[in-house]
Design a protein around this motif. Structure first.
Motif, short mmCIF file in Angstrom:
data_model
loop_
_atom_site.label_atom_id
_atom_site.label_comp_id
_atom_site.label_asym_id
_atom_site.label_seq_id
_atom_site.Cartn_x
_atom_site.Cartn_y
_atom_site.Cartn_z
N UNK A 151 103.74 38.09 99.28
CA UNK A 151 103.44 37.24 98.15
C UNK A 151 103.21 38.04 96.87
N UNK A 152 102.71 39.25 97.00
CA UNK A 152 102.51 40.11 95.83
C UNK A 152 103.79 40.26 95.01
N UNK A 153 104.92 40.42 95.71
CA UNK A 153 106.19 40.62 95.02
C UNK A 153 106.68 39.33 94.37
N UNK A 154 106.35 38.19 94.98
CA UNK A 154 106.67 36.91 94.36
C UNK A 154 105.88 36.73 93.07
N UNK A 155 104.60 37.11 93.08
CA UNK A 155 103.78 36.96 91.88
C UNK A 155 104.27 37.88 90.75
N UNK A 156 104.68 39.09 91.10
CA UNK A 156 105.21 40.02 90.09
C UNK A 156 106.48 39.42 89.46
N UNK A 157 107.32 38.85 90.30
CA UNK A 157 108.56 38.25 89.80
C UNK A 157 108.27 37.02 88.96
N UNK A 158 107.27 36.25 89.32
CA UNK A 158 106.89 35.08 88.52
C UNK A 158 106.42 35.50 87.13
N UNK A 159 105.67 36.60 87.07
CA UNK A 159 105.24 37.11 85.76
C UNK A 159 106.44 37.52 84.91
N UNK A 160 107.40 38.16 85.54
CA UNK A 160 108.62 38.56 84.84
C UNK A 160 109.41 37.33 84.37
N UNK A 161 109.43 36.31 85.20
CA UNK A 161 110.09 35.05 84.88
C UNK A 161 109.44 34.40 83.66
N UNK A 162 108.11 34.41 83.63
CA UNK A 162 107.38 33.83 82.50
C UNK A 162 107.67 34.58 81.20
N UNK A 163 107.78 35.88 81.29
CA UNK A 163 108.11 36.67 80.09
C UNK A 163 109.50 36.33 79.56
N UNK A 164 110.45 36.14 80.47
CA UNK A 164 111.81 35.82 80.06
C UNK A 164 111.90 34.49 79.33
N UNK A 165 111.00 33.56 79.68
CA UNK A 165 111.07 32.21 79.11
C UNK A 165 109.90 31.92 78.18
N UNK A 166 109.24 32.96 77.72
CA UNK A 166 108.06 32.79 76.86
C UNK A 166 108.38 32.07 75.56
N UNK A 214 113.80 42.06 94.76
CA UNK A 214 112.90 41.63 95.84
C UNK A 214 113.56 41.81 97.20
N UNK A 215 114.84 41.52 97.28
CA UNK A 215 115.56 41.60 98.55
C UNK A 215 115.75 43.03 99.04
N UNK A 216 115.54 43.99 98.17
CA UNK A 216 115.70 45.40 98.57
C UNK A 216 114.39 46.18 98.49
N UNK A 217 113.29 45.48 98.26
CA UNK A 217 112.01 46.17 98.08
C UNK A 217 111.53 46.78 99.40
N UNK A 218 111.03 48.01 99.37
CA UNK A 218 110.52 48.64 100.60
C UNK A 218 109.36 47.85 101.20
N UNK A 219 109.22 47.96 102.51
CA UNK A 219 108.16 47.26 103.23
C UNK A 219 106.86 48.05 103.14
N UNK A 220 105.75 47.34 102.87
CA UNK A 220 104.42 47.95 102.86
C UNK A 220 103.56 47.24 103.91
#
Length: 232
Positions: free
Chosen positions: A18-33, A94-100
């Motif tokens: 979920x951490x990576x989804x939240x980071x992407x959501x923040x990026x999404x918000x910046x794109x549509x600010x 996201x689809x290529x992000x390393x596993x933690x």
């Protein structure tokens, strides 16, 4: 009946997701600010995800498509192609992000693999979940893997019958009350909740606190002890 099978959720139970989804959501918000405020955008995105689960299922690809749909919606179909390209790039990242792995995940799985049949039961995109399992280093420890479109009592009943002696002698462990705990208990298994700091809004549900088969632990370091107390 003694516990024979332990089912593990994957995302946000064994490894970060979920951490990576939240980071992407923040990026999404910046794109549509320039078009809308973040809170409104997130509400529209969540609504799109809810509508689209039946079409796309769970996972990153459905999330990407819901972001694109939301971008088209909030811009009245005027979203620049460059923004769509950025959304696609974010999803591909996201689809290529390393596993933690989460703390204690490997030790818990290793410990229980010595005494029980352990099964990974996860929902989401098949290729992505297979990739994450392969990168996790945990794959060889599981006696079975079930990648399903959704988690229902019937799904748990079939999985625990296929990989053990049935739900009555099984436990499901996960961070989602809605997907990992409630339906597993409804199938007759134990349901053990392991909270994660971030949980998708659509995975929230009321805890079955009064049910004798419901348990909650702080983290996976407590799981082997719980299993021992319930009877190996």
């Amino acid at each position: 009946m003694k516990l024979k099978t332990i089912g593990f959720d994957a995302d946000d139970t064994l490894w970060q997701n979920e951490t990576f989804f939240r980071i992407t959501q923040d990026r999404f918000a910046e794109l549509l600010a320039d078009y809308t405020e973040k809170a409104h955008l997130m509400d529209r995105l969540l609504a799109a995800e809810k509508r689209n689960i039946g079409h796309y299922g769970f996972g990153i690809k459905g999330f990407m498509l819901s972001m694109i749909e939301t971008a088209i919606d909030v811009t009245d179909r005027r979203v620049p192609a460059s923004v769509i390209a950025e959304i696609l790039a974010a999803g591909q990242e996201m689809l290529s992000h390393p596993i933690h792995l989460l703390p204690h995940a490997q030790r818990a799985v290793e410990a229980l693999a010595d005494t029980h049949r352990i099964v990974l039961i996860t929902k989401g995109d098949l290729l992505d979940q297979e990739r994450k399992l392969a990168q996790s280093g945990l794959g060889d420890l599981f006696h079975g893997v079930e990648i399903v479109s959704d988690k229902t009592p019937a799904v748990y009943a079939r999985a625990f019958a296929r990989h053990g002696a049935g739900a009555e002698s099984a436990m499901m462990v996960g961070n989602s009350m809605k997907s990992d705990v409630v339906p597993a208990i409804a199938a007759g298994a134990f349901g053990t909740y392991v909270p994660h700091g971030l949980t998708w809004e659509l995975e929230h549900a009321e805890a079955p606190s009064d049910h004798p088969r419901f348990h909650e632990i702080t983290d996976l370091s407590q799981l082997p002890g719980l299993v021992d107390r319930l009877g190996a």
